[in-house]
Structure formats: structure tokens, C-alpha cells
Write a protein that holds these residues in place. Sequence first.
Motif, short mmCIF file in Angstrom:
data_model
loop_
_atom_site.label_atom_id
_atom_site.label_comp_id
_atom_site.label_asym_id
_atom_site.label_seq_id
_atom_site.Cartn_x
_atom_site.Cartn_y
_atom_site.Cartn_z
N ALA A 120 0.83 -1.21 0.00
CA ALA A 120 0.00 0.00 0.00
C ALA A 120 0.87 1.26 0.00
CB ALA A 120 -0.93 -0.01 1.22
N ILE A 121 1.95 1.23 0.80
CA ILE A 121 2.86 2.38 0.80
C ILE A 121 3.49 2.58 -0.57
CG2 ILE A 121 5.01 3.26 1.79
CD1 ILE A 121 4.27 1.84 4.39
N GLU A 122 3.91 1.48 -1.17
CA GLU A 122 4.53 1.59 -2.49
C GLU A 122 3.53 2.15 -3.51
OE1 GLU A 122 6.73 -1.26 -5.84
OE2 GLU A 122 5.79 -2.14 -4.07
N ALA A 123 2.27 1.68 -3.45
CA ALA A 123 1.27 2.17 -4.40
C ALA A 123 1.02 3.67 -4.20
CB ALA A 123 -0.02 1.38 -4.24
N ARG A 124 0.89 4.11 -2.93
CA ARG A 124 0.63 5.53 -2.67
C ARG A 124 1.80 6.40 -3.12
NH1 ARG A 124 -1.27 3.62 2.40
NH2 ARG A 124 0.63 4.43 3.39
N THR A 125 3.00 5.99 -2.79
CA THR A 125 4.16 6.80 -3.17
C THR A 125 4.39 6.79 -4.67
OG1 THR A 125 5.54 4.87 -2.64
CG2 THR A 125 5.35 6.58 -0.95
N ASN A 126 4.09 5.68 -5.32
CA ASN A 126 4.20 5.67 -6.79
C ASN A 126 3.18 6.61 -7.42
OD1 ASN A 126 6.38 3.96 -7.30
ND2 ASN A 126 5.12 2.11 -7.07
N ALA A 127 1.94 6.61 -6.87
CA ALA A 127 0.94 7.54 -7.38
C ALA A 127 1.36 8.99 -7.15
CB ALA A 127 -0.41 7.26 -6.71
N GLN A 128 1.93 9.27 -5.94
CA GLN A 128 2.41 10.62 -5.65
C GLN A 128 3.54 11.00 -6.59
OE1 GLN A 128 3.77 11.11 -1.64
NE2 GLN A 128 4.45 13.23 -1.95
N ALA A 129 4.46 10.05 -6.83
CA ALA A 129 5.57 10.34 -7.74
C ALA A 129 5.08 10.59 -9.16
CB ALA A 129 6.57 9.18 -7.71
N SER A 130 4.05 9.83 -9.57
CA SER A 130 3.51 10.05 -10.92
C SER A 130 2.89 11.44 -11.04
CB SER A 130 2.46 8.98 -11.23
OG SER A 130 3.04 7.69 -11.22
N ALA A 131 2.13 11.84 -10.02
CA ALA A 131 1.52 13.17 -10.06
C ALA A 131 2.57 14.27 -10.06
CB ALA A 131 0.57 13.35 -8.86
N GLU A 132 3.57 14.14 -9.21
CA GLU A 132 4.62 15.16 -9.16
C GLU A 132 5.46 15.14 -10.42
OE1 GLU A 132 6.40 14.00 -5.58
OE2 GLU A 132 5.03 15.12 -4.28
N GLY A 133 5.65 13.96 -11.01
CA GLY A 133 6.36 13.90 -12.27
C GLY A 133 5.61 14.61 -13.38
N ALA A 134 4.27 14.44 -13.40
CA ALA A 134 3.48 15.16 -14.40
C ALA A 134 3.56 16.67 -14.18
CB ALA A 134 2.03 14.70 -14.34
N ALA A 135 3.53 17.10 -12.91
CA ALA A 135 3.65 18.53 -12.62
C ALA A 135 5.01 19.07 -13.05
CB ALA A 135 3.43 18.79 -11.12
N LEU A 136 6.06 18.30 -12.79
CA LEU A 136 7.39 18.72 -13.23
C LEU A 136 7.47 18.83 -14.74
CD1 LEU A 136 9.82 16.73 -10.88
CD2 LEU A 136 9.53 19.21 -11.02
N ALA A 137 6.82 17.89 -15.44
CA ALA A 137 6.84 17.95 -16.90
C ALA A 137 6.15 19.22 -17.41
CB ALA A 137 6.16 16.71 -17.48
N LYS A 138 5.03 19.58 -16.77
CA LYS A 138 4.34 20.81 -17.18
C LYS A 138 5.21 22.05 -16.90
CE LYS A 138 -0.33 19.01 -16.49
NZ LYS A 138 -1.61 19.17 -15.72
N LEU A 139 5.86 22.07 -15.74
CA LEU A 139 6.73 23.21 -15.42
C LEU A 139 7.92 23.28 -16.36
CD1 LEU A 139 6.71 23.11 -11.50
CD2 LEU A 139 5.69 24.85 -12.97
N ASP A 140 8.46 22.12 -16.70
CA ASP A 140 9.58 22.11 -17.63
C ASP A 140 9.18 22.67 -18.99
OD1 ASP A 140 12.36 21.18 -18.29
OD2 ASP A 140 11.23 19.98 -19.74
N LEU A 141 7.97 22.30 -19.44
CA LEU A 141 7.49 22.84 -20.71
C LEU A 141 7.28 24.35 -20.62
CD1 LEU A 141 6.45 22.32 -23.58
CD2 LEU A 141 4.20 21.85 -22.60
#
Length: 723
Positions: free
Chosen positions: A27-48
Motif C-alpha cells: 500500500a505504501i509503495e502504491a501511494r508513493t508511486n501515485a504521488q511520484a507520478s503526479a509530481e512527475g506530471a507537474a514537473l513535466a508541465k513546469l519544464d514545458l
Amino acid sequence: MLAQLTGQLPTVSADDRLAAMGAGALAIEARTNAQASAEGAALAKLDLAEKRAGAGRKHLSSAERKALAPLQAQAAPIAAQFAQARAVAAAASNLFSQIAERRREGFSARVLQRSPSPVSPDFWTQLGAASDTDLQRLNAQAYDARITAEGAPEPKAGLALGAALAIALGLLWPLRLWLLGWGRRWTGGAGSPVGVARSAGALWIALVDTGLPTLAAGVLLETAQWSGVLSDKAKVVAGAGVVAVTWGAAILALGQALATETAERRLVDIADDAAPRIRVSLWAVALITGAGFLVSRINFVVGASVAATIAANCVLSLAYAGSASLILVDFGRGRAPGGDAAGGEARSPLWSLSIAILVTVGAVLFGYTTLAALVSSQIFWLSILAAVTYLMLRFIDDLCMALFGHGGRAARSLSAMFNLRANTIGQAGVLISAALQLIVLSVTVSLALTPFGQSGNLLLANLSQLGKAIHIGSATISPVAITAGIATLVAGVAIAHLVQRWVVSRYLPVTGWDAGVRNSVGTGVGYLGVGLAVLGAMAAMGLGFAQIALIASALSVGIGFGLQQIVQNFVCGVILLIERPVKVGDWVNVDGVEGDIRRIRVRATEIQTFDRSTIIVPNADFVTKQVQNKTLGDPSGRIQLQLSIAKPGEAKKAIGLIAAAAAANPKVLKDPPARVFVDSVAAGGATGLNAYIYVASPRDAYSARSDLYLAVIESFEKNAIAM
């Protein structure tokens, strides 16, 4: 929480607690992976956005730098959170791997742990004491599942489930029946298919009857999850239901493909009246297997007590043993009369199945419930593996023979492109078939060992504790090493004989080589396999070069005293196989023993004389004595006809008649031609004639000589030549 779970891991040994910790880590791995995916998408938008603002260029205007600064300031904390989430997910994944390892170790360690027997009062006492708690947990999970289902959005859930049910029924009946009918038409229609058509039809039945029920169950599961009908624990149970459907469908499909299909299509030789009984037994096995898997997953989800788990293991183990006994009886009664070969194939695994049934029942009665559950579950796991492997081996062999055999598609293509001979293409087909079959067997062995954990290493490690090394002075005797060496030798010799048998029966017949070469190759493969088995046994026993040299020294002393002749004959046999001064099929004369060589063995050679008796000649005689091989250099035989006529003036005419008689005989060779000579002229006028005529084999010389004498005598009488 992750740090707490990591700290608890070294001190926790209970399987249910380890399972809960593993679920928490996931469960911890799933939550942190979801958080990492969301933050990765945000970073991609900021990078653009930064690139659009001019990031990366050397020269920026003041307005661009002013617009870029807040974007960079916003990206820094998000990047830090992204890195932290990735690190936590990796740590959780590592923790889950450690927990899974601990659970596998505990499973292997508890295989021989004894619990109260079902025939003892303690078993029922413990089960009754734990029943209230187990029922409360089960009711809680059922209540949660009911509340979740009642709260599903309507009419979305009802319409979705209705559509999914209609799709599932369409997959199970119209589509499945159409695909099965199409497969039968494609593989020979209503006739009796042979070869690849028969095995391909069986494989198609297994794929369709396994795949479509699994797909139907998967459609229902995915629809139920999408519509919000299932709670979290209900999703786990529903997923186990899909797996149970797959197991049951696989059992029924393999039984249909191998044993219960129509007589002209089934691969196992079963009597027609036994097929319906076996079909009923397979349904019982499929239901018990699916129910057993579901019960085990429900116990895991609910967190059932040890007593409930033991009781479930006992019931399921006895059910497995009963259904296996039913299958055993049905197959024993269902062997087709007169089908000894096929019946032997069907009977070969039955003795091991009988032993597994006895072990299961005995383990339940004596309280070894984990062992009983392990053995009983492996009965069907290994049975399915064996059925799939047999089906795949038959299909691969039939397919390669169809492609590379005479007139096959691959054979025609290779012959047209590379101008290869039919024998060469046939050899390639046999070798390709063997390679593919070895891959299938390797995968089967790996899968067979998988349920024991790490391909059986943990189970073998526990069993190795039963045979620790014994020290006697400076000598060390290890029962495990000795057992491993003996087992390696037996297995190696068995594999060597199997390989030799395959080479002799499958590969060599398609090479086009003569019988002598085939015998040499087959015997050489056997020698090589046994030699490798001996070396492997020595390595398994832990013998190094020093110990092997010591053994060789002891053998040399034994050879010098009593084994000299045996070793000499063995070495001479190897020389005969390599140099091939004589080979199988040759006509030889060894020290007055004359006949055809039938077999070259390890110690001696079998010679069949012309009175059909067999003489065993030591191999050393072929190396140390003078040997006459009448078919070594030139396999043809020579006939000498000695005739006498009364008048010298008729010699020329008589020579022509003898030559004509030789030319008319089908056994006489055209090259070299027959030659007739005047051998002598006596004082009274008698003239001797000597004819030399050649036939294809010395074995034809005697009968051809008789035929030629009769033909010449008849010809002389017709032409009035006095003899």
C-alpha cells in the motif's frame, strides 16, 4: 509507518502478521508511486513552461528572466518531493521483497510441523474456540462488501453488470462453440485426423476452452470494479475467482483435448465407454480445485485463525485425494483393450499418483496438514504441467515432421533455395524438434519446482540438514554428498540412455548413413553420456583432481591384477568404433569364425554365422589378430566358373554363350564385365574354360553361381556343345 514495518520485520515470524506487513508495504509503495507520478506530471508541465519562457537559451531579456524565476522556484520543491517519493517507493518495494522471502522460508520450514489430527479432540476444541472470532471477521468483510455494492451508482452499475453478463455468456457459448467447430473443420473435418492435424486440433481445444472462460470471468471482474460494486477485500476475492475459473477451465480443457474428445481425435488411448466417466471426474476435480483456491484466498483476506486454516487444509486435502482417486480408477478402467503401448504411456504416472494420494491421507490423519496441503495441491499442479507438456511435445514433433518431412513446406523451400538433400532436411527437422522439446521440458521442470520456493532451493536446504557430514579421524563421510553422487550417476546414466535411444531411433534413421556408421555413432553417444555421468557424479560428491587421481591409481592396480582383459577389450572396442576396420553388416573371418557382424558392444562383437548362430568374439581379436573383411574395400563379390568342353573348335562359341548367360542374370554387375578365358587344352581335345563374373555383394555369389551354372548347362545343351 515504513520505518515501523522495517523495524518489526526481524522479530516477526507469524505468517498472518507477515502477510499484513506485506500488504502494508504494498500500500505504501502504491501511494508513493501515485504521488511520484503526479509530481512527475507537474514537473513535466513546469519544464514545458520554462522552455517556453526561454530556459536553456544563453541570452535572455529582463522580461524573460522575470517570467522564468517563479517557475524555477516552484519546480525546486516539487523535484525534491518527487525524489523523496521515488526513494520511499523503492524502500517499500525492497521491504516487500524481504517480507515475501521470510514468508517463503517460513512455508518451507513448516512443511513437517505437526498440528492436532482431525481424529483427535484437540483439533475440534481449537476449531470451536476460534470459530466465533473467524465468523465475526467473515461477517465484517461480508457487511463491508454488501454496503459497497448497495452504494454503487445506479443505473450505471446495473446496466454495466447486465451488459458484462451478456458478453460473458456470448463468449462462453456462441463464440466458443463456433471456434471449436472452426478448429475441427480446419484440422480435418469429421474424419480421423493424423499427425499435426490431430495434435493441432487438441491444442486448439485446450486454448479455446481455457481462454474464453477466463476472458468471460475477467470481463465480469473488470466491469464490477469499474462500476464500483466491489469493496477492496471483495476485489481480492473476485480476482481469486477469476484464477479459480482459469484453473477449472484448464483442467476440463486438457481433459477434453487428451482423453474425452471423440475417439478419432483424442491423443490418449482411452476406451469409448470410459470417456463419459472421465469427463464427470474431471468436473469434480475442476470444482474442487477452484473451490480450494477460493477458500485459501478467503482465509488470507479475512485473516482466519490457524485452527480454521488447518481445518480448511484437511478438508481440501482429502477432497483432492478423493478426486485424484476417482481419476485414477477411471483411467485404470478406461484403458483401451489391445492398446499396450498407449496404455503403458497412460499407466506410467499412475504409480506416483497413488503414492501422492496415500501420503496426503496419511499426513492428514497424523496431523501434518501443511505437508498434506502441499502434496495434494501439487498433484493437480504437476498433472496440469504434465498434460500441457505432453500436448506441446506431441504438437512440436508432429509440426516439425510435417514441415521438414517428405513433401513438407519447409522441406520444399530449403530444397529449392539451398539444393539440400531430403536426408539433410530431415535431420534438421529432427534436431529442431529436439531443441524445441528440450526448451519445453526445461520450462516444465522450472515451473514444477516453483511452488517450493526459489526453484526448490529452500526445501533442499532444509532436507540437507538431515545428512550432516560424519568425521572419522581425518576422513570425512558426507551422506548428502554420497547420495547426491549416486543420484547424479543414476540420473546421468538414465539421461544418457534416453539420448542414445533418441539418437538411434529418431536422428540416425533420417541421416541416410549405413548401418555401420549408425552403430558407431549410437554406441559413441552412449559411451560419452556414461563418461559425463561418471564425471558429474564425482563432482557432485565433491571429489577434486587429487581424489580422482587416487581413485585412478587404485583402478590401475585393479586393472593390472584382474581387469586387464576387460579394459583391453573396451579400448579395442573404442578403436573399432573410431577406425572402423570392421562395421555392422560386414562379412568377416576372424580366426576361422566367419559371418556377418551384427553388433559391436563394449566388450565383444556379435558375429552371426551362416547357420544363423551367434558367436561372441572379444574386441581384442579384431585388433591383435588377422581379420579378413570381405566387404571393406570393395563390397562386390567375384564368381569363378570352371567348365570343360569336349572339342577345342567350339571354345569361341562356348565363351559367347557363357558371356550371354552372365549378361542375362540380374545379379551380375555390368562393370566390371564378365571375362571368360581358355584355361587349358588336353591331349584328347578337352578344353578347360575359366570365367570371372562379379556380383554386388559376396552374399549373392553362391546363389548367383548356381544360377549361372544352370543357365550355361542349359545353353550348351541347346547349342549341342558337349561337356
